[in-house]
Design an enzyme around this catalytic site. Structure first.
Site, PDB file in Angstrom:
ATOM      1  N   LYS A 411       0.829  -1.207   0.000  1.00  0.00           N
ATOM      2  CA  LYS A 411       0.000   0.000   0.000  1.00  0.00           C
ATOM      3  C   LYS A 411       0.871   1.269   0.000  1.00  0.00           C
ATOM      4  CE  LYS A 411      -3.764  -2.556   2.120  1.00  0.00           C
ATOM      5  NZ  LYS A 411      -4.850  -2.600   3.102  1.00  0.00           N
ATOM      6  N   PHE A 458     -15.609   1.710   7.177  1.00  0.00           N
ATOM      7  CA  PHE A 458     -14.280   2.232   6.828  1.00  0.00           C
ATOM      8  C   PHE A 458     -14.052   2.305   5.310  1.00  0.00           C
ATOM      9  CE2 PHE A 458     -14.005  -2.346   7.665  1.00  0.00           C
ATOM     10  CZ  PHE A 458     -13.489  -2.807   6.460  1.00  0.00           C
ATOM     11  N   THR A 492      -5.025  -8.592   9.977  1.00  0.00           N
ATOM     12  CA  THR A 492      -5.337  -7.256   9.450  1.00  0.00           C
ATOM     13  C   THR A 492      -4.914  -6.152  10.412  1.00  0.00           C
ATOM     14  OG1 THR A 492      -7.272  -8.305   8.492  1.00  0.00           O
ATOM     15  CG2 THR A 492      -7.240  -5.915   8.453  1.00  0.00           C
ATOM     16  N   HIS A 519      -1.683  -6.003   1.237  1.00  0.00           N
ATOM     17  CA  HIS A 519      -2.988  -6.614   0.980  1.00  0.00           C
ATOM     18  C   HIS A 519      -2.787  -7.959   0.291  1.00  0.00           C
ATOM     19  CE1 HIS A 519      -7.047  -7.171  -0.635  1.00  0.00           C
ATOM     20  NE2 HIS A 519      -6.440  -7.508  -1.760  1.00  0.00           N
TER      21      HIS A 519
HETATM   22  P1  CMP Z   1      -6.815  -5.360   3.235  1.00  0.00           P
HETATM   23  O1  CMP Z   1      -6.115  -6.629   3.341  1.00  0.00           O
HETATM   24  O2  CMP Z   1      -6.373  -4.466   2.158  1.00  0.00           O
HETATM   25  O3  CMP Z   1      -8.378  -5.637   3.078  1.00  0.00           O
HETATM   26  C1  CMP Z   1      -9.367  -4.680   3.408  1.00  0.00           C
HETATM   27  C2  CMP Z   1      -8.781  -3.515   4.113  1.00  0.00           C
HETATM   28  O4  CMP Z   1      -9.698  -2.738   4.845  1.00  0.00           O
HETATM   29  C3  CMP Z   1      -7.818  -3.991   5.182  1.00  0.00           C
HETATM   30  O5  CMP Z   1      -6.689  -4.558   4.623  1.00  0.00           O
HETATM   31  C4  CMP Z   1      -7.614  -2.702   5.952  1.00  0.00           C
HETATM   32  O6  CMP Z   1      -6.732  -1.812   5.309  1.00  0.00           O
HETATM   33  C5  CMP Z   1      -9.011  -2.104   5.926  1.00  0.00           C
HETATM   34  N1  CMP Z   1      -9.749  -2.370   7.167  1.00  0.00           N
HETATM   35  C6  CMP Z   1     -10.240  -3.544   7.602  1.00  0.00           C
HETATM   36  N2  CMP Z   1     -10.878  -3.390   8.785  1.00  0.00           N
HETATM   37  C7  CMP Z   1     -10.813  -2.080   9.102  1.00  0.00           C
HETATM   38  C8  CMP Z   1     -11.283  -1.268  10.176  1.00  0.00           C
HETATM   39  N3  CMP Z   1     -11.969  -1.807  11.178  1.00  0.00           N
HETATM   40  N4  CMP Z   1     -10.996   0.049  10.160  1.00  0.00           N
HETATM   41  C9  CMP Z   1     -10.314   0.603   9.157  1.00  0.00           C
HETATM   42  N5  CMP Z   1      -9.848  -0.105   8.106  1.00  0.00           N
HETATM   43  C10 CMP Z   1     -10.074  -1.420   8.068  1.00  0.00           C
END
Ligand code: CMP
Length: 581
Positions: A411, A458, A492, A519
């Site tokens: 990212k 989010f 995550t 990701h």
């Molecule tokens: P990623 O693996 O890119 O998949 C979805 C993305 O959403 C995750 O990583 C985070 O960057 C974001 N994400 C997931 N849960 C939350 C949360 N509770 N608050 C903010 N961002 C989130």
């Protein structure tokens, strides 16, 4: 004396017509410096030729000096003051015969090796580029770009070779045309490498550009395909997709080309272990501890619910045995844990540790064996499996942990601050980066990319964050890649990652649950969809493995997902999160 003898071999001095004829009856390449008596042979060239002959020591290469005035055959070169070099290539009938009868595909000797620690890829300068006389120009560009050419062989593929080489594309509409084209004339098959530590596969694919020449011209005008290709099929050059394909292609074109193996690069043996449902549900941790205590490391693990069909496929050699119905019943009665165990002589050690396959024999004669120790009451089937040989082990590991591809992203903030560290960890974990693209997502693309999260609180924050700067998008391949990449990323939320998987990427590089550095796709279907979305123009047919295991994973998707939450590779004990899209 020895010095004098050597001098005669290094350079022949021809004084008269008789000697001239004698020299010209030699086989091989003869280079003659024709000089005039008044000035003598060219001193610099003479010493250069001696040096070349000395270094190459080739019996078929001869350098000579000849005085034009004293040799009848050189009459027309008399009285000239410019340097004159004559080249004679005298064919050796025996050699010619050998060449004609020696079978394709290779004339490369066994001792020519790809150095260990170096990655390699197979590249082809295709018949269209060769027919247009572009091969040498392309080869120069390859070298100028810092690639090392370890082998270069000109050859014309037969139709059946072309069909075999592209057999993974046999289902495609243009397959016949592709075979015709690839066997239509000579091509150059190259083995290409880069400096130690650098993965040549993605660098080479980047260098040749997108498959579709039109896309290449628009997006990567400096790439080889943009410069030398004319359409999708006639796209001038080929490169292996990933390490697995490079190794297959290397074996196809250069069967005697060996990879150098040093002590450090030799990987220890692997074996497959299965923990069956009855013991798994109550004593999983104890079994895993016994495995570790015996000095095995667990390279991969996967908890899955098997169907009868899969059990029959896995145990196809046992289906006729009288114990098979009980085995099948046990194997489908609940989740099974598959493990890839690593250790020197892993197959033998694991089998010794397991003890006899027959439970009463294990209990009576080897009470310390794992099968005896981990026998739930009223179980007729032993609870632990081990591969019977190293070859079987690789087949069985491939059954449970096939080579897969997944989409990975670094990212924006992590790319700016930790690019090299993250890339090093990806390489060290054994992933092949088969495609790579640095790209600025716009709002629309980010929303589509994360469409599974639409409606979550989010979502807007997430899409804004992803558009903040360039992301690095990659296709990673490895056995069990989807789950392996998720394990390397860690949970995550970085606070959770720091406790459960301190070595994971998110533990090390994420700032918050939103800005969580990396990701990865959550399953094979998502991986395929997102790879197409990001790298739309590339060849993305499912590999044989992915096709075979797709149904396997679809059938058990829920169980896999459930087990994903409980299972992690031992390297970092990361817990994949369900959140990721
Ligand atoms: P990623 O693996 O890119 O998949 C979805 C993305 O959403 C995750 O990583 C985070 O960057 C974001 N994400 C997931 N849960 C939350 C949360 N509770 N608050 C903010 N961002 C989130």
């Amino acid at each position: 004396m020895a010095g004098k003898k050597k001098e005669i071999i290094l350079q022949i001095t021809i004084h008269n017509q008789e000697q001239w004829e004698e020299v010209l009856s030699s086989k091989g390449l003869i280079v003659v410096d024709v000089y005039q008596a008044w000035c003598g042979p060219c001193k610099t060239t003479v010493s250069l030729f001696r040096k070349i002959k000395n270094e190459l020591g080739d019996d078929l290469l001869h350098f000579a000096v000849a005085e034009a005035d004293s040799i009848d055959a050189l009459e027309k070169y008399r009285g000239k003051c410019e340097p004159t070099f004559l080249y004679f290539a005298i064919k050796d009938e025996e050699l010619l015969e050998e060449e004609e009868t020696s079978p394709l595909p290779t004339q490369i000797e066994d001792e020519e090796l790809v150095p260990s620690g170096k990655s390699y890829t197979v590249a082809i300068i295709k018949p269209d580029a060769v027919a247009h006389g572009k091969a040498d120009e392309i080869i120069m560009k390859i070298q100028d770009a810092g690639f090392e050419i370890l082998a270069n062989e000109e050859r014309t593929m037969t139709e059946s070779e072309a069909r075999d080489f592209y057999k993974h594309r046999a289902g495609e509409e243009k397959f016949h045309e592709l075979v015709q084209f690839m066997s239509s004339g000579p091509c150059h098959v190259l083995i290409i490498s880069k400096s130690e530590g650098e993965d040549v596969i993605p660098t080479w694919r980047e260098f040749i550009g997108p498959t579709d020449v039109e896309v290449a011209k628009k997006e990567k005008p400096e790439s080889l395909r943009a410069q030398y290709g004319t359409e999708v099929l006639y796209n001038a050059v080929h490169g292996s997709n990933d390490r697995e394909q490079a190794s297959r292609e290397l074996a196809f074109f250069f069967p005697s080309f060996k990879l150098q193996q040093t002590e450090e690069s030799r990987t220890p043996e692997r074996t497959l272990a299965l923990i069956r449902p009855d013991v798994l549900k109550d004593r999983k941790d104890e079994v895993l501890q016994s495995i570790r205590d015996a000095g095995f490391s667990i390279a991969m693990q996967k908890q899955i619910m098997l169907t009868k069909q899969q059990v029959q496929e896995f145990y196809k050699e046992h289906v006729d045995q009288e114990y098979f119905p009980a085995l099948e019943q046990q194997m489908t009665s609940g989740p099974v844990l598959a493990l890839a165990l690593v250790k020197d002589d892993a197959v033998k050690h694991w089998r010794n540790l397991l003890g006899p396959a027959d439970l009463s024999e294990a209990l009576n004669e080897a009470p310390d064996s794992l099968r005896a120790r981990f026998t739930p009451r009223e179980t007729k089937i032993n609870q632990l499996h081990g591969s019977s040989s190293p070859v079987e082990a690789e087949k069985e590991i491939n059954f449970f942990f096939p080579v897969e591809r997944t989409l990975a992203a670094i990212k924006p903030d992590a790319l700016e601050e930790h690019r090299d560290e993250i890339m090093e960890r990806i390489q060290a974990a054994g992933f092949t980066v088969s495609h790579i693209k640095e790209t600025n997502l716009n709002q629309e693309v980010a929303e589509e990319f994360y469409k599974e999260h639409k409606g979550k609180p989010f979502f807007d924050q997430l899409t804004n964050y992803m558009c903040r700067g360039p992301c690095l998008m990659m296709i990673l391949s490895k056995e069990n890649a989807v789950q392996e990449w998720r394990s390397l990323m860690g949970p995550t939320d970085p606070t959770e990652a720091q406790t459960s998987s301190p070595e994971s990427l998110r533990s090390l590089f994420a700032k918050s649950i939103l800005q969580n550095a990396v990701h990865g796709s959550s399953n094979l279907n998502h991986a395929m969809e997102k790879m197409k979305f990001i790298f739309g123009d590339i060849e993305l047919e499912r590999t044989n493995n992915e096709t075979l295991t797709q149904s396997f994973l679809n059938d058990t998707a829920d169980e896999v997902k459930q087990s994903d939450e409980n299972t992690a590779t031992e390297k970092n004990e990361a817990q994949p999160s369900q959140e990721d899209g």
